[in-house]
Design an enzyme around this catalytic site. Sequence first.
Site, PDB file in Angstrom:
ATOM      1  N   HIS A 189     -19.298  12.744  -9.870  1.00  0.00           N
ATOM      2  CA  HIS A 189     -18.777  14.148 -10.157  1.00  0.00           C
ATOM      3  C   HIS A 189     -17.037  14.225  -9.989  1.00  0.00           C
ATOM      4  O   HIS A 189     -16.571  13.415  -9.066  1.00  0.00           O
ATOM      5  CB  HIS A 189     -19.206  15.096  -9.295  1.00  0.00           C
ATOM      6  N   HIS A 202     -14.130  22.729 -10.655  1.00  0.00           N
ATOM      7  CA  HIS A 202     -15.170  21.724 -11.397  1.00  0.00           C
ATOM      8  C   HIS A 202     -16.000  22.316 -12.091  1.00  0.00           C
ATOM      9  O   HIS A 202     -16.395  23.623 -11.857  1.00  0.00           O
ATOM     10  CB  HIS A 202     -15.591  20.849 -10.293  1.00  0.00           C
ATOM     11  N   CYS A 226     -18.534  17.817 -16.077  1.00  0.00           N
ATOM     12  CA  CYS A 226     -17.383  17.657 -15.309  1.00  0.00           C
ATOM     13  C   CYS A 226     -16.410  16.969 -15.915  1.00  0.00           C
ATOM     14  O   CYS A 226     -15.173  17.522 -15.817  1.00  0.00           O
ATOM     15  CB  CYS A 226     -17.900  17.130 -13.935  1.00  0.00           C
TER      16      CYS A 226
END
Length: 127
Positions: free
Chosen positions: A85, A97, A27
Site C-alpha cells: 500500500h 491514501h 493507491c
Amino acid sequence: EQMADYPQTFLGIPYILGAKGPKAYDCSGFTSRVFRDFGIELPRPCYSQGYSNSVGEKIKKIKDLQVGDLVFFNTNSNDGDKWDHVGIYVGENRFVHASFAEGEIIVSDITKHYWAKIFAWGRRVEL
C-alpha cells in the site's frame, strides 16, 4: 506546501482496485496522478513505486519523513513482499491514501498503532 494541500483535494473520491482516475483510484493510481500533476511520472503498479530506486531516496523511519514523501505499508504480511500500500505524507503525522478498507481517498495518522506497526519505508521524490 502544494504537496501538503493538493493530495487532499482528492478526499472522498472512491477506491476501485486498478483505477487510475479521475472518477476512482487505487493507491498507486492516486499517487501516480498526484505526482504526474507536478510533472513527475511514477511507475505503476504500486510494487514498482516501492522497490524502484529510481523513484527516490529510501526513508526508513517515520520521524524522518517530509511533506511529499511516498509512504509504503505492508498490509498483507503473508504474501512475501515487504509492502502492499502507498500514500503521500502531508505533514503533521498525516498521509493521504486511497483506502481499500474505507472505499475512498482519506487522511490517516501514520503514528496510530496500525499504520506505525506496518510502515515499511518512505521514498523522497524530488519535485
